[in-house]
Design a protein around this motif. Structure first.
Motif, PDB file in Angstrom:
ATOM      1  N   PRO A 199     -53.947  50.366 115.883  1.00 51.50           N
ATOM      2  CA  PRO A 199     -53.608  49.108 117.062  1.00 51.50           C
ATOM      3  C   PRO A 199     -52.060  50.009 118.053  1.00 51.50           C
ATOM      4  CG  PRO A 199     -52.712  48.393 114.526  1.00 51.50           C
ATOM      5  CD  PRO A 199     -53.147  49.916 114.530  1.00 51.50           C
ATOM      6  N   VAL A 200     -51.723  51.315 118.192  1.00 55.94           N
ATOM      7  CA  VAL A 200     -51.156  51.670 119.389  1.00 55.94           C
ATOM      8  C   VAL A 200     -52.160  51.949 120.212  1.00 55.94           C
ATOM      9  CG1 VAL A 200     -49.960  52.833 119.880  1.00 55.94           C
ATOM     10  CG2 VAL A 200     -49.274  52.188 118.037  1.00 55.94           C
ATOM     11  N   ALA A 201     -52.998  52.666 119.719  1.00 56.37           N
ATOM     12  CA  ALA A 201     -53.987  53.452 120.575  1.00 56.37           C
ATOM     13  C   ALA A 201     -55.054  51.835 121.268  1.00 56.37           C
ATOM     14  CB  ALA A 201     -54.972  53.842 120.289  1.00 56.37           C
ATOM     15  N   ARG A 202     -55.400  50.289 120.078  1.00 52.69           N
ATOM     16  CA  ARG A 202     -55.834  49.587 120.551  1.00 52.69           C
ATOM     17  C   ARG A 202     -55.318  48.616 121.957  1.00 52.69           C
ATOM     18  NH1 ARG A 202     -57.233  45.143 121.412  1.00 52.69           N
ATOM     19  NH2 ARG A 202     -55.310  44.221 122.055  1.00 52.69           N
ATOM     20  N   TYR A 203     -53.893  48.526 121.969  1.00 52.82           N
ATOM     21  CA  TYR A 203     -52.953  48.566 122.861  1.00 52.82           C
ATOM     22  C   TYR A 203     -52.701  48.387 123.774  1.00 52.82           C
ATOM     23  CZ  TYR A 203     -49.413  45.755 124.800  1.00 52.82           C
ATOM     24  OH  TYR A 203     -47.978  45.256 125.423  1.00 52.82           O
ATOM     25  N   TYR A 204     -53.250  49.949 123.701  1.00 53.13           N
ATOM     26  CA  TYR A 204     -52.840  51.044 125.359  1.00 53.13           C
ATOM     27  C   TYR A 204     -54.291  50.772 125.975  1.00 53.13           C
ATOM     28  CZ  TYR A 204     -50.879  54.770 127.563  1.00 53.13           C
ATOM     29  OH  TYR A 204     -50.504  55.121 129.182  1.00 53.13           O
ATOM     30  N   PHE A 223     -42.881  49.091 115.750  1.00 53.45           N
ATOM     31  CA  PHE A 223     -43.835  47.194 115.227  1.00 53.45           C
ATOM     32  C   PHE A 223     -44.604  47.259 114.250  1.00 53.45           C
ATOM     33  CE2 PHE A 223     -46.007  44.206 117.341  1.00 53.45           C
ATOM     34  CZ  PHE A 223     -45.441  42.700 117.573  1.00 53.45           C
ATOM     35  N   TYR A 224     -45.625  47.822 114.425  1.00 51.62           N
ATOM     36  CA  TYR A 224     -46.861  47.942 113.681  1.00 51.62           C
ATOM     37  C   TYR A 224     -47.183  47.731 112.572  1.00 51.62           C
ATOM     38  CZ  TYR A 224     -49.504  46.540 118.176  1.00 51.62           C
ATOM     39  OH  TYR A 224     -49.890  45.916 119.485  1.00 51.62           O
ATOM     40  N   ARG A 225     -46.000  48.804 111.952  1.00 53.13           N
ATOM     41  CA  ARG A 225     -45.559  49.169 111.001  1.00 53.13           C
ATOM     42  C   ARG A 225     -45.777  48.302 109.705  1.00 53.13           C
ATOM     43  NH1 ARG A 225     -41.687  52.826 111.846  1.00 53.13           N
ATOM     44  NH2 ARG A 225     -43.606  54.527 112.538  1.00 53.13           N
ATOM     45  N   PRO A 226     -45.169  47.313 109.670  1.00 54.64           N
ATOM     46  CA  PRO A 226     -44.496  46.695 108.798  1.00 54.64           C
ATOM     47  C   PRO A 226     -46.187  45.973 108.587  1.00 54.64           C
ATOM     48  CG  PRO A 226     -42.866  45.983 109.850  1.00 54.64           C
ATOM     49  CD  PRO A 226     -43.975  47.056 110.401  1.00 54.64           C
ATOM     50  N   TYR A 227     -46.730  45.388 109.408  1.00 53.79           N
ATOM     51  CA  TYR A 227     -48.164  45.183 109.366  1.00 53.79           C
ATOM     52  C   TYR A 227     -49.287  46.045 108.492  1.00 53.79           C
ATOM     53  CZ  TYR A 227     -46.201  40.875 112.671  1.00 53.79           C
ATOM     54  OH  TYR A 227     -45.627  40.361 112.667  1.00 53.79           O
ATOM     55  N   ASN A 228     -48.807  47.274 108.969  1.00 51.90           N
ATOM     56  CA  ASN A 228     -50.205  47.555 108.961  1.00 51.90           C
ATOM     57  C   ASN A 228     -49.015  48.259 107.503  1.00 51.90           C
ATOM     58  OD1 ASN A 228     -51.291  48.407 111.728  1.00 51.90           O
ATOM     59  ND2 ASN A 228     -50.210  50.690 111.498  1.00 51.90           N
ATOM     60  N   GLN A 229     -48.263  47.688 106.654  1.00 51.86           N
ATOM     61  CA  GLN A 229     -48.237  48.319 104.868  1.00 51.86           C
ATOM     62  C   GLN A 229     -48.500  46.712 104.833  1.00 51.86           C
ATOM     63  OE1 GLN A 229     -44.434  48.210 105.506  1.00 51.86           O
ATOM     64  NE2 GLN A 229     -43.648  50.614 105.730  1.00 51.86           N
ATOM     65  N   TYR A 248     -53.754  42.992 112.361  1.00 54.98           N
ATOM     66  CA  TYR A 248     -54.909  43.386 111.156  1.00 54.98           C
ATOM     67  C   TYR A 248     -54.204  42.187 110.571  1.00 54.98           C
ATOM     68  CZ  TYR A 248     -56.437  45.930 114.691  1.00 54.98           C
ATOM     69  OH  TYR A 248     -56.726  46.887 115.645  1.00 54.98           O
ATOM     70  N   ALA A 249     -53.310  42.510 109.424  1.00 51.91           N
ATOM     71  CA  ALA A 249     -53.384  42.268 107.885  1.00 51.91           C
ATOM     72  C   ALA A 249     -52.300  40.579 108.374  1.00 51.91           C
ATOM     73  CB  ALA A 249     -51.922  42.618 107.727  1.00 51.91           C
ATOM     74  N   ALA A 250     -52.108  39.962 108.844  1.00 51.73           N
ATOM     75  CA  ALA A 250     -51.764  38.508 109.152  1.00 51.73           C
ATOM     76  C   ALA A 250     -52.953  37.633 109.389  1.00 51.73           C
ATOM     77  CB  ALA A 250     -50.737  38.451 110.767  1.00 51.73           C
ATOM     78  N   ASN A 282     -61.865  37.908 119.456  1.00 47.72           N
ATOM     79  CA  ASN A 282     -61.487  37.464 119.610  1.00 47.72           C
ATOM     80  C   ASN A 282     -61.696  35.850 118.109  1.00 47.72           C
ATOM     81  OD1 ASN A 282     -59.640  36.841 121.934  1.00 47.72           O
ATOM     82  ND2 ASN A 282     -61.093  36.768 122.956  1.00 47.72           N
ATOM     83  N   THR A 283     -62.630  36.164 117.751  1.00 48.17           N
ATOM     84  CA  THR A 283     -63.962  36.088 116.094  1.00 48.17           C
ATOM     85  C   THR A 283     -62.830  36.838 115.336  1.00 48.17           C
ATOM     86  OG1 THR A 283     -66.071  36.691 117.509  1.00 48.17           O
ATOM     87  CG2 THR A 283     -65.630  35.805 115.444  1.00 48.17           C
ATOM     88  N   TYR A 284     -61.990  37.432 115.058  1.00 44.38           N
ATOM     89  CA  TYR A 284     -60.871  38.106 113.938  1.00 44.38           C
ATOM     90  C   TYR A 284     -60.214  37.133 114.074  1.00 44.38           C
ATOM     91  CZ  TYR A 284     -58.936  40.574 110.003  1.00 44.38           C
ATOM     92  OH  TYR A 284     -57.958  40.561 109.404  1.00 44.38           O
ATOM     93  N   THR A 285     -59.562  38.023 115.352  1.00 41.97           N
ATOM     94  CA  THR A 285     -57.654  37.840 115.682  1.00 41.97           C
ATOM     95  C   THR A 285     -57.625  36.422 115.892  1.00 41.97           C
ATOM     96  OG1 THR A 285     -57.730  38.317 117.632  1.00 41.97           O
ATOM     97  CG2 THR A 285     -58.097  40.155 115.924  1.00 41.97           C
ATOM     98  N   GLY A 286     -58.523  35.681 116.720  1.00 45.62           N
ATOM     99  CA  GLY A 286     -58.294  33.872 117.162  1.00 45.62           C
ATOM    100  C   GLY A 286     -58.190  32.745 116.450  1.00 45.62           C
TER     101      GLY A 286
END
Length: 224
Positions: A63-68, A202-208, A125-127, A19-23
């Motif tokens: 991100p796919v593996a992390r979400y799972y 879903f995640y592909r545009p953000y990975n790009q 992550y890119a967001a 949460n420190t990074y993503t929040g």
């Protein structure tokens, strides 16, 4: 993960919450949130004011593996029961729908600040990186991929030590670090192919976007 260093005196401490990074756009919440949205203040600003000497190490997983993994972790620790790949597929569909509806109505920034559905969007992550780079110099952030760390742990540990200005570890010390007991490791049923395809789309545009932020390094595509 972040690590702070101050000199003088020489002190190091770490914290392992994603949460420190993503929040970064979300905290603080409640009545403060509207004011923060209006003036553009983020957690990165608060942290810089409190500890401008900090250095940040961020370890990012596919991100796919992390979400799972998060689905099963919170399912077992909070909801009870193990969950199933089929149930996860329904969860993913609902979370993606909620996120897309939010963005369509409110825009990405507002939805990142609302920080829901949390486990899905932690992989964007890119967001989050631009919020950090508006405040912190780029050389204060060391970004690593979990997959690279697993493939070459000694090199990544040493990179972290160099980043913090610490001495090189002896062979014995390095061995103790990389062979330390792993925690929170669990085996799950394989993800459904349809779910994996849904989440990769879903995640592909953000990975790009992450590739662009990382100077064209295509490792941040995670192969899709």
């Amino acid at each position: 993960v972040y690590v702070m260093a101050q000199d003088p005196p020489r002190r190091f401490t770490g914290e392992a919450s994603s949460n420190t990074y993503t929040g970064v756009a979300a905290y603080l919440r409640g009545s403060v949130l509207a004011k923060r949205l209006a003036n553009g203040t983020t957690t990165a600003h608060y942290l810089y004011e409190a500890a401008p000497w900090s250095r940040w190490i961020v370890l990012m997983r596919d991100p796919v593996a992390r979400y799972y993994s998060a689905y099963y972790y919170y399912r077992m620790s909070r909801v009870g029961g193990k969950g199933t790949p089929a149930d996860f597929h329904l969860r993913a569909q609902a979370d993606i729908r909620d996120w897309q509806e939010c963005v369509k109505k409110n825009g990405e920034h507002r939805c990142l600040a609302q920080y829901q559905p949390q486990q899905l969007i932690k992989g964007l992550y890119a967001a989050y990186l631009p919020y950090w780079l508006k405040v912190w110099p780029r050389d204060r952030l060391l970004l690593m991929r979990t997959e690279d760390y697993k493939a070459a742990p000694e090199e990544h540990v040493q990179a972290a030590m160099d980043f913090l200005g610490l001495r090189r570890l002896s062979a014995g010390e390095m061995g103790q670090v990389v062979k330390a007991k792993k925690r929170n490791t669990k085996e799950y049923e394989p993800m459904m192919d349809a779910t994996r395809a849904l989440l990769q789309d879903f995640y592909r545009p953000y990975n790009q976007r992450m590739v662009q932020l990382m100077g064209g390094d295509k490792r941040w595509l995670w192969g899709y």
